[in-house]
Design an enzyme around this catalytic site. Structure first.
Site, PDB file in Angstrom:
ATOM      1  N   ASP A 129     -52.279  59.924 -68.721  1.00 19.23           N
ATOM      2  CA  ASP A 129     -52.502  61.372 -68.803  1.00 19.23           C
ATOM      3  C   ASP A 129     -53.683  61.786 -69.685  1.00 19.23           C
ATOM      4  O   ASP A 129     -54.166  62.903 -69.596  1.00 19.23           O
ATOM      5  CB  ASP A 129     -51.232  62.072 -69.321  1.00 19.23           C
ATOM      6  CG  ASP A 129     -50.822  61.614 -70.715  1.00 19.23           C
ATOM      7  OD1 ASP A 129     -51.505  60.747 -71.305  1.00 19.23           O
ATOM      8  OD2 ASP A 129     -49.796  62.109 -71.225  1.00 19.23           O
ATOM      9  N   HIS A 130     -54.172  60.890 -70.536  1.00 15.84           N
ATOM     10  CA  HIS A 130     -55.162  61.274 -71.541  1.00 15.84           C
ATOM     11  C   HIS A 130     -56.619  61.092 -71.112  1.00 15.84           C
ATOM     12  O   HIS A 130     -57.517  61.677 -71.730  1.00 15.84           O
ATOM     13  CB  HIS A 130     -54.939  60.465 -72.831  1.00 15.84           C
ATOM     14  CG  HIS A 130     -54.004  61.107 -73.804  1.00 15.84           C
ATOM     15  ND1 HIS A 130     -52.718  61.468 -73.472  1.00 15.84           N
ATOM     16  CD2 HIS A 130     -54.163  61.471 -75.100  1.00 15.84           C
ATOM     17  CE1 HIS A 130     -52.127  62.012 -74.523  1.00 15.84           C
ATOM     18  NE2 HIS A 130     -52.987  62.024 -75.517  1.00 15.84           N
ATOM     19  N   ASP A 194     -47.080  58.984 -79.181  1.00 13.96           N
ATOM     20  CA  ASP A 194     -47.782  60.263 -79.160  1.00 13.96           C
ATOM     21  C   ASP A 194     -47.017  61.202 -80.068  1.00 13.96           C
ATOM     22  O   ASP A 194     -45.774  61.213 -80.069  1.00 13.96           O
ATOM     23  CB  ASP A 194     -47.845  60.836 -77.735  1.00 13.96           C
ATOM     24  CG  ASP A 194     -48.767  62.043 -77.654  1.00 13.96           C
ATOM     25  OD1 ASP A 194     -49.932  61.874 -77.233  1.00 13.96           O
ATOM     26  OD2 ASP A 194     -48.336  63.156 -78.008  1.00 13.96           O
ATOM     27  N   ARG A 476     -52.038  72.549 -80.693  1.00  9.39           N
ATOM     28  CA  ARG A 476     -52.889  72.115 -81.803  1.00  9.39           C
ATOM     29  C   ARG A 476     -54.262  72.768 -81.648  1.00  9.39           C
ATOM     30  O   ARG A 476     -54.794  72.832 -80.544  1.00  9.39           O
ATOM     31  CB  ARG A 476     -52.998  70.585 -81.756  1.00  9.39           C
ATOM     32  CG  ARG A 476     -53.416  69.918 -83.017  1.00  9.39           C
ATOM     33  CD  ARG A 476     -53.071  68.435 -82.956  1.00  9.39           C
ATOM     34  NE  ARG A 476     -51.692  68.173 -83.378  1.00  9.39           N
ATOM     35  CZ  ARG A 476     -51.052  67.043 -83.179  1.00  9.39           C
ATOM     36  NH1 ARG A 476     -51.643  66.056 -82.556  1.00  9.39           N
ATOM     37  NH2 ARG A 476     -49.812  66.892 -83.609  1.00  9.39           N
ATOM     38  N   SER A 671     -52.207  63.883 -84.641  1.00  7.61           N
ATOM     39  CA  SER A 671     -51.826  62.924 -83.614  1.00  7.61           C
ATOM     40  C   SER A 671     -51.323  61.613 -84.211  1.00  7.61           C
ATOM     41  O   SER A 671     -51.659  61.252 -85.338  1.00  7.61           O
ATOM     42  CB  SER A 671     -53.015  62.633 -82.697  1.00  7.61           C
ATOM     43  OG  SER A 671     -53.419  63.789 -82.013  1.00  7.61           O
ATOM     44  N   ARG A 673     -52.198  58.720 -83.354  1.00  9.84           N
ATOM     45  CA  ARG A 673     -53.137  57.646 -83.033  1.00  9.84           C
ATOM     46  C   ARG A 673     -53.280  56.626 -84.164  1.00  9.84           C
ATOM     47  O   ARG A 673     -53.760  56.916 -85.245  1.00  9.84           O
ATOM     48  CB  ARG A 673     -54.490  58.223 -82.628  1.00  9.84           C
ATOM     49  CG  ARG A 673     -55.223  58.991 -83.690  1.00  9.84           C
ATOM     50  CD  ARG A 673     -56.385  59.788 -83.116  1.00  9.84           C
ATOM     51  NE  ARG A 673     -55.910  60.841 -82.244  1.00  9.84           N
ATOM     52  CZ  ARG A 673     -56.633  61.931 -81.929  1.00  9.84           C
ATOM     53  NH1 ARG A 673     -57.835  62.081 -82.409  1.00  9.84           N
ATOM     54  NH2 ARG A 673     -56.143  62.851 -81.126  1.00  9.84           N
TER      55      ARG A 673
END
Length: 781
Positions: A129-130, A194, A476, A671, A673
């Site tokens: 999806d990213h 995520d 965000r 995030s 990440r």
């Protein structure tokens, strides 16, 4: 369609591979079968075990339990012996499921491959999806993404097939919407790579965002550690109506708690007002709970969830949850660490921003506030959708407003984009006419993907540096988050308010009181939005975009080219050498907010998420250097010249000089990440020293063998100078609860001795000794 079987008993529901028949009630139609086939081998829903564990813990603690405690403690590896103290002890848990989006799955799967294990131990999925950039429209953008990202998609698909992980192809939709539609259920404990994984709390789930290394632990069958969360109760009274939406609940809560007020806590919603919120509305609220730093958020099981389960082909799960509903709601008399009360009948529509998601304003006041602060009033773009607000109800309510404008001869004055959350949502709103209405009012329907919400937006209408305003239904709005333009003032609000402001073209518009002018000159007010919670007809599943892991995968090859610029196999980090860390050079002293966007930017850098060395070229390029208020401009203390942060870090590493980053409050907000932790480790960093950390980032740093430390006295931050060297002493006796010492050596020869705190437990100290959690896992095999 993959083969599978499903057996339902009164206490246990197990799904897996093997048979060609489906043993379920007649209530399951063909579409339900498609949904249920997406469960991976070994998936189980065992309420009996959850109930037994809850009973053990309740008797041990001798007190009523909150809902979040029931689900979390119900998944303890050792409910009899586990030490349980909110905010203090580390829990060892057995999550039911892992979910990974494609940007983070690359590194997670590379780490899993490095572990040497043959298969994942728990059901897991990858969601593409990213990596889909919004540019023209859904069909064209998806086609281009498949071409540009072919190497990465092939890696993820083959890695998934090889190691037993389900694969949702590009175009499937956003990970959190897919989880809500297929995998979340009341009482499940799910971790996802995520930060907005808590979206699943709208279906009574405990869904927690983590870094890839945490996901590897769970996929490897190792108990997962979580610091025992505090519990913040949000009591809802009254009921939603009119222009007020579920999004306004979390916008209000964010204004109350701020971006770090939920750190270390689960936010648990309860009270009579809960029943006025749809299941997908509850998901919206839980999703954006990530913006207050909360571990996750959750709602109690109720009839709205049961309806959603039934409508998404999971009637048997709904019936089973009903039998165990006492385990899926808080105990009477349970205690929260903090309680906030919100009367939904009095709550007004809100809009938060710019530049931070906790700057809350009633919509009725935003025009005046913007004028006072010099924020651009003209709305350049309105963007609806994303993982936060892309449900059938959201799209229906937005379309109801668009229809009113069209009936009066109006279109949006601002540019307008629509992001469906999943292929199922896209197909259903297309069938039911919502997409046509939104296109007719001026909207562009984008791909079923994250798109502009995460910076995947090839924006053309303004130049970089041009001051402008956008309004979104996203979660965000950090500086440069959506379009890489630091001058873009981004505001987050509900899809309804975004649509109204896009039609009006200005922030200075309150749809509850202000008038629009129709094409014929008539003045009119928009009627409050309306939309069905769920489609009257069944959902249209759209295209089948799911790849089930094969039963036999020994012949599946996972190739990573040694010359690839996008994928790179990992080399283990070095072990601790048994000595104190002497004379670490301060690489950068960061001023103010430093999110994971600042530490490891997304947008165009997403293409390097599977290549650690290449993506490390974005390390801290968005952080503000306190020395000169500049970004990506620091002094190289070896040469005396100024350069980019990654360049200076590489120069230090090449010359055998380890370094430290000094930061402010809530460092690593945003995030999940883990690249924000991997990159400093890769480029020679050893310590991140700050006033306070965001939860996920602190854990990610520990996982990679870094030392995340905090000032015992926050004012010691002011003692650090950009050219200082810092030694970390006491590592020979590094232990839980025992502070370390920092010797700060200034250029003029003077020194400061400061106390440094940490939150390492015994297992995490072993990660540091081994050089990383992955190294430690290999040692124990």
């Amino acid at each position: 369609m993959a083969s599978y079987y499903m057996t339902v008993t009164r206490l246990r529901l197990v799904l897996g591979e093997g048979a060609r028949r489906l043993h379920v009630s007649a209530a399951f139609n063909a579409k339900a079968k498609v949904a249920m086939s997406r469960f991976e081998p070994g998936t189980s829903i065992n309420y009996e075990k959850l109930h037994e564990n809850i009973d053990v813990v309740r008797k041990r603690l001798n007190r009523p339990l909150t809902l979040s405690e029931k689900i979390v403690y119900g998944h303890l590896d050792d409910p009899v012996g586990q030490d349980i103290a909110r905010g203090r002890t580390y829990l060892r848990l057995r999550p039911d499921r892992v979910a990974m989006q494609d940007a983070t799955a690359q590194m997670a799967m590379l780490q899993f491959i490095s572990s040497g294990l043959p298969k994942v131990a728990v059901p897991s999925t990858i969601h593409c999806d990213h990596l889909i950039e919004a540019q023209i429209g859904g069909v064209e953008d998806l086609k281009r993404a498949k071409e540009v990202n072919q190497e990465v998609y092939n890696f993820l698909a083959t890695a998934g097939a090889r190691y037993g992980v389900g694969f949702w192809k590009p175009g499937s939709g956003i990970i959190h919407q897919i989880i809500l539609e297929n995998y979340a259920y009341p009482g499940v404990l799910l971790i996802g790579t995520d930060s907005h994984t808590p979206n699943g709390g709208g279906l009574g789930s405990i869904c927690i965002g983590v870094g890839g290394a945490d996901a590897v632990d769970v996929m490897a069958g190792i108990p997962w550690e979580l610091k025992c969360p505090n519990v913040i109760g949000v009591k809802l009274t009254g009921s939603l109506s009119g222009w007020t939406s579920p999004k306004d609940v979390i916008l209000k809560v964010a204004g109350i708690l701020t971006v770090k007020g939920g750190t270390g806590a689960i936010v648990e919603y309860h009270g009579p007002g809960v029943d006025s919120i749809s299941c997908t509305g509850m998901a919206t609220i839980c999703n954006m709970g990530a913006e207050i730093g909360a571990t996750t958020s959750v709602f109690p099981f109720n009839h709205r969830m049961k309806t959603y389960l039934n409508k998404t082909g999971r009637a048997d799960i709904a019936a089973l949850a009903d039998e165990y509903k006492d385990d899926l709601v808080p105990d009477t008399g349970c205690k929260y660490d903090q309680v906030i009360e919100i009367n939904l009948s009095e709550l007004k529509p809100h809009i938060n921003g710019p530049f931070t998601p906790d700057l809350a304003h009633p919509v009725s006041e935003i025009g005046a506030v913007a004028e006072k602060n010099g924020w651009p009033l003209e709305v350049k773009v309105g963007l609806i959708g994303s993982c936060t607000n892309s449900s059938y109800e959201d799209m229906g309510r937005a379309a109801s407003l668009a229809k009113q404008a069209l009936d009066k001869g109006l279109k949006c004055k601002a540019a307008f984009t629509v992001t469906p959350g999943s292929e199922q949502i896209r197909a259903t709103i297309e069938r039911d006419g919502f997409s046509k209405i939104l296109r007719d009012v001026g909207g562009v329907v984008l791909a079923n993907a994250c798109g502009p919400c995460i910076g995947q937006w090839d924006r053309k209408d303004v130049k970089k540096g041009e001051k402008n305003t956008i309004v979104t239904s996203y979660n965000r709005n950090f500086t440069s988050r959506n379009d890489a333009n630091p001058a873009t003032h981004a505001f987050v609000t509900s899809p309804e308010i975004v649509t109204a402001l896009a039609i009006a073209g200005t922030l200075n518009f309150d749809p509850e009181t202000d008038y629009l002018t129709a094409a014929n000159g008539e003045k009119f007010k928009l009627e409050p939005p309306n939309g069905d919670e769920l489609p009257a007809r069944d959902f249209d599943p759209g295209q089948d975009t799911y790849q089930h892991p094969p039963a036999e995968s020994g012949s599946v090859m996972v190739d990573v080219s040694p010359t690839s610029t996008r994928l790179q196999l990992l080399e283990p980090f070095d072990k601790w050498n048994g000595k104190d860390l002497d004379d670490l050079q301060v690489l950068i002293k960061v001023k103010g907010k430093c999110t994971t966007d600042h530490i490891s930017a997304a947008g165009p850098w997403l293409k390097f998420r599977g290549h650690l060395d290449n993506i490390s070229n974005n390390m801290l390029i968005g952080a503000i250097n306190i020395e000169n208020d500049a970004v990506n401009k620091i002094k190289n203390q070896l040469t005396g010249e100024y350069g980019g942060v990654p360049d200076v870090a590489r120069h230090y590493k090449a010359n055998g000089l380890s370094w430290v980053v000094v930061g402010d409050d809530n460092y690593g907000e945003g995030s999940s990440r883990e690249h924000a932790a991997l990159e400093p480790r890769h480029l020679g960093g050893r310590v991140i020293l700050v006033k306070s950390f965001a939860r996920i980032h602190e854990t990610n740093l520990k996982k990679q063998g870094m030392l995340p430390l905090t000032f015992a006295d926050p004012t010691d931050y002011d003692k650090i100078r950009p050219d200082d060297k810092i030694s970390i002493t006491g590592l020979a006796t590094f232990a839980p609860g025992k502070p370390l010492k920092g010797v700060v050596k200034h250029g003029d020869g003077s020194q400061d001795i400061i106390t440094l705190n940490h939150t390492f437990n015994e297992n995490q100290v072993e990660w540091f000794h081994a050089g990383s959690a992955l190294n430690r896992m290999k040692e124990l095999q």
